[in-house]
Every structure is written in C-alpha cells, then in structure tokens.
Design an enzyme around this catalytic site. Sequence first.
Site, PDB file in Angstrom:
ATOM      1  N   THR A  54      -6.383   2.743  -4.709  1.00 28.53           N
ATOM      2  CA  THR A  54      -5.900   3.625  -5.773  1.00 28.53           C
ATOM      3  C   THR A  54      -5.039   2.837  -6.758  1.00 28.53           C
ATOM      4  OG1 THR A  54      -5.848   5.338  -4.065  1.00 28.53           O
ATOM      5  CG2 THR A  54      -4.800   5.867  -6.167  1.00 28.53           C
ATOM      6  N   GLU A  56      -3.233   8.760   8.059  1.00 26.77           N
ATOM      7  CA  GLU A  56      -1.792   8.488   8.052  1.00 26.77           C
ATOM      8  C   GLU A  56      -1.080   9.331   9.117  1.00 26.77           C
ATOM      9  OE1 GLU A  56      -0.859   6.160   5.713  1.00 26.77           O
ATOM     10  OE2 GLU A  56       1.315   6.233   5.957  1.00 26.77           O
ATOM     11  N   ASP A  65       0.880  -1.182   0.000  1.00 24.52           N
ATOM     12  CA  ASP A  65       0.000   0.000   0.000  1.00 24.52           C
ATOM     13  C   ASP A  65       0.910   1.221   0.000  1.00 24.52           C
ATOM     14  OD1 ASP A  65      -2.336   1.639   0.289  1.00 24.52           O
ATOM     15  OD2 ASP A  65      -1.957   1.795   2.432  1.00 24.52           O
ATOM     16  N   SER A  66       0.304   2.403  -0.084  1.00 27.86           N
ATOM     17  CA  SER A  66       1.096   3.636  -0.017  1.00 27.86           C
ATOM     18  C   SER A  66       1.552   3.922   1.409  1.00 27.86           C
ATOM     19  CB  SER A  66       0.256   4.801  -0.525  1.00 27.86           C
ATOM     20  OG  SER A  66      -0.910   4.915   0.263  1.00 27.86           O
ATOM     21  N   TYR A 107      -1.047   8.420  -2.565  1.00 29.33           N
ATOM     22  CA  TYR A 107      -1.266   8.046  -3.969  1.00 29.33           C
ATOM     23  C   TYR A 107      -2.543   8.691  -4.528  1.00 29.33           C
ATOM     24  CZ  TYR A 107       2.012   3.994  -3.890  1.00 29.33           C
ATOM     25  OH  TYR A 107       3.112   3.166  -3.832  1.00 29.33           O
ATOM     26  N   GLY A 108      -3.451   9.027  -3.604  1.00 28.07           N
ATOM     27  CA  GLY A 108      -4.821   9.356  -3.982  1.00 28.07           C
ATOM     28  C   GLY A 108      -5.018  10.448  -5.007  1.00 28.07           C
ATOM     29  N   CYS A 143      -4.402  -1.597  -1.759  1.00 27.60           N
ATOM     30  CA  CYS A 143      -4.553  -0.170  -2.004  1.00 27.60           C
ATOM     31  C   CYS A 143      -5.587  -0.002  -3.115  1.00 27.60           C
ATOM     32  CB  CYS A 143      -3.205   0.407  -2.438  1.00 27.60           C
ATOM     33  SG  CYS A 143      -3.294   2.109  -3.020  1.00 27.60           S
ATOM     34  N   CYS A 182     -11.047   2.530  -0.063  1.00 31.19           N
ATOM     35  CA  CYS A 182      -9.643   2.872   0.215  1.00 31.19           C
ATOM     36  C   CYS A 182      -9.295   2.146   1.508  1.00 31.19           C
ATOM     37  CB  CYS A 182      -9.496   4.378   0.393  1.00 31.19           C
ATOM     38  SG  CYS A 182      -7.942   4.907   1.129  1.00 31.19           S
ATOM     39  N   THR A 183      -8.145   1.510   1.525  1.00 34.72           N
ATOM     40  CA  THR A 183      -7.821   0.669   2.685  1.00 34.72           C
ATOM     41  C   THR A 183      -7.505   1.463   3.960  1.00 34.72           C
ATOM     42  OG1 THR A 183      -5.561   0.505   1.844  1.00 34.72           O
ATOM     43  CG2 THR A 183      -7.081  -1.302   1.313  1.00 34.72           C
ATOM     44  N   HIS A 184      -7.360   2.774   3.830  1.00 33.79           N
ATOM     45  CA  HIS A 184      -7.205   3.586   5.041  1.00 33.79           C
ATOM     46  C   HIS A 184      -8.542   3.776   5.766  1.00 33.79           C
ATOM     47  CE1 HIS A 184      -3.275   4.747   3.415  1.00 33.79           C
ATOM     48  NE2 HIS A 184      -3.003   5.374   4.545  1.00 33.79           N
TER      49      HIS A 184
HETATM   50  N1  DGL Z   1      -4.762   3.194   0.988  1.00 29.76           N
HETATM   51  C1  DGL Z   1      -4.801   3.664  -0.343  1.00 29.76           C
HETATM   52  C2  DGL Z   1      -6.057   3.324  -1.071  1.00 29.76           C
HETATM   53  O1  DGL Z   1      -6.619   2.307  -0.762  1.00 29.76           O
HETATM   54  C3  DGL Z   1      -4.098   4.914  -0.717  1.00 29.76           C
HETATM   55  C4  DGL Z   1      -4.404   6.194  -0.051  1.00 29.76           C
HETATM   56  C5  DGL Z   1      -3.451   7.240  -0.571  1.00 29.76           C
HETATM   57  O2  DGL Z   1      -2.242   6.970  -0.630  1.00 29.76           O
HETATM   58  O3  DGL Z   1      -3.930   8.319  -0.942  1.00 29.76           O
HETATM   59  O4  DGL Z   1      -6.500   3.976  -1.959  1.00 29.76           O
END
Ligand code: DGL
Length: 260
Positions: free
Chosen positions: A75, A151, A10-11, A42-43, A73, A183-185
């Site tokens: 994205t 984050e 992931d990022s 990454y978003g 991730c 998004c996994t966050h």
């Molecule tokens: N956790 C990521 C996702 O699922 C990336 C979030 C990011 O880096 O902006 O999209």
Amino acid sequence: MDNRPIGIFDSGVGGLTVFKQIRKELPNENIIYLGDTKNFPYGNRSREQIVDFAMENAKKLIDKNVKMIIIACGTATSQAIDVLQEKFDIPIIGIIEPTIQYVKEQNIKEIGVIATEGTIRSGAWEKKLKENIEDIKVINKACPMLATIAEEGKAESKEGRKAIKEYMEPFKKNRINKIILGCTHFPIYDRIIKEELEYDVELIDTGITVSEYVKKFLMEKNLNNIEDESRESIYLTKPEKEFKNIAKNIMGMDIEIMNI
Ligand code: DGL
C-alpha cells in the site's frame, strides 16, 4: 562496506515476510524493523494519509541511522514511494519494482494481482506491469479483509478461509497460475490459497523478489556489511497483543519488541 542497518517498515506484521527473506539472503546485515501498528490498517486509507504515515516511518528509521529503507508494504509502495524517494537522499526500495523485474525475467504473459483496496485503486501494479511487459494480461482483485484477519492472528480460521474462497474466485474460474501477493501480509495465507485453488499455482512472494534485488543492489554499490555478527531490532508504534505470536510463526524464532 557499510555496517549501518537496513530499515524496513510496514503497517504491522506483514512486512516481517520481507524481513524473513532479507535475513535469509543477507545474514550479515543489521536490520531495524518498524511496524506502524498505531495506524494499521493502511489498506483503506487515502493517498494523503499513506504518504504522511510513510514519511513519518522513514524519518524514524533515518533517525536510527539506517543506510537504506525497504518499504515492505504494498500500500505504501503503490502510493508513497515517489514522494519518499524525492524527499530523502538514502536509497529507498519498495516491493513493486523488484517484483516486476522478476515477472519480466520469467516471461509471464498472464498474471493475477491480489492486494489491499488502496493498492488496487492506485493501479500501480497494473501500470508498471504493462509498462514493462508487452501484452501482459493482468487480473486484479482487491482483498480488503485479509491484512486485518492476518494481523489478528486469524489467517487459518474459518473467517480467513471464507475470505480466501471469495477472493480466489476470479483466479480459480480462469485457472490463473501466477499470482502476485501484492500485500506483504498475504504470504501468511500461502497454504490456504493453494488449498483453495487446487491446481498448481505460483504465488509470487515479494519478500523473495525484494531480498534478491536488495542483495544485488548492496553488492553493486559496495554497501553490504561484511562483519560477522548481525543484530535486529523491532519497533512498533503501538503495542499489539498478537504481534509476538504471529512474528514467531513467520520468523520461526522469538523476537523482542520495543516501542517507538
Ligand atoms: N502489509 C501492507 C501491504 O502490503 C498493508 C496492509 C494494511 O495495512 O492494510 O499493503
């Protein structure tokens, strides 16, 4: 049987929500996690950048002899999975496909999707949902601030709650009761989202759909690890101050972090 590790990337810290579920579902598997903190977030990046980062991450994991890669991730899944699957000959699984399968099995006809700006812009969730489920209604909402706030370890702060309030408006208004956390966050906000919506809602955690899918996949291909002891290694492309604390909150244990 294959005792090589599963690679996950992931990022940043978000993919640990997937890691956690994989660990739960597949306690025997060795896992290598890579957080590309150097290039976070990454978003809001272009597709070209996402593809470059994803390629680099995959190469680093393959150098560590992984048997498969999970793109934890949204994205990167939405914009780079095709390229990765074509380039490398080990199995590569993202978060979209397993989740679509789940939604299909549940016979859901109206669904919300929240994700980063890039993921929503790509249209990947909506396209796959509509390809697989006839007449499904999809309500998308880009949530550009959420990954960064999480984050920084501030998901539960005033700032986090304010962002959730704004992003949940279209769902609250229409009482949408199934929402994909694209998004996994975002599972980090699970409680706050439920508090904000105030009605019964299922927040679909891709960590859960992915781990069930991966378990089945490994069994079918006879790639699962049957040894008793499993290890995990976590690598970051740049040291990050809050990572260890957030990881502890997600995983419920102390983790050791290495640089790559
Ligand atoms: N956790 C990521 C996702 O699922 C990336 C979030 C990011 O880096 O902006 O999209």
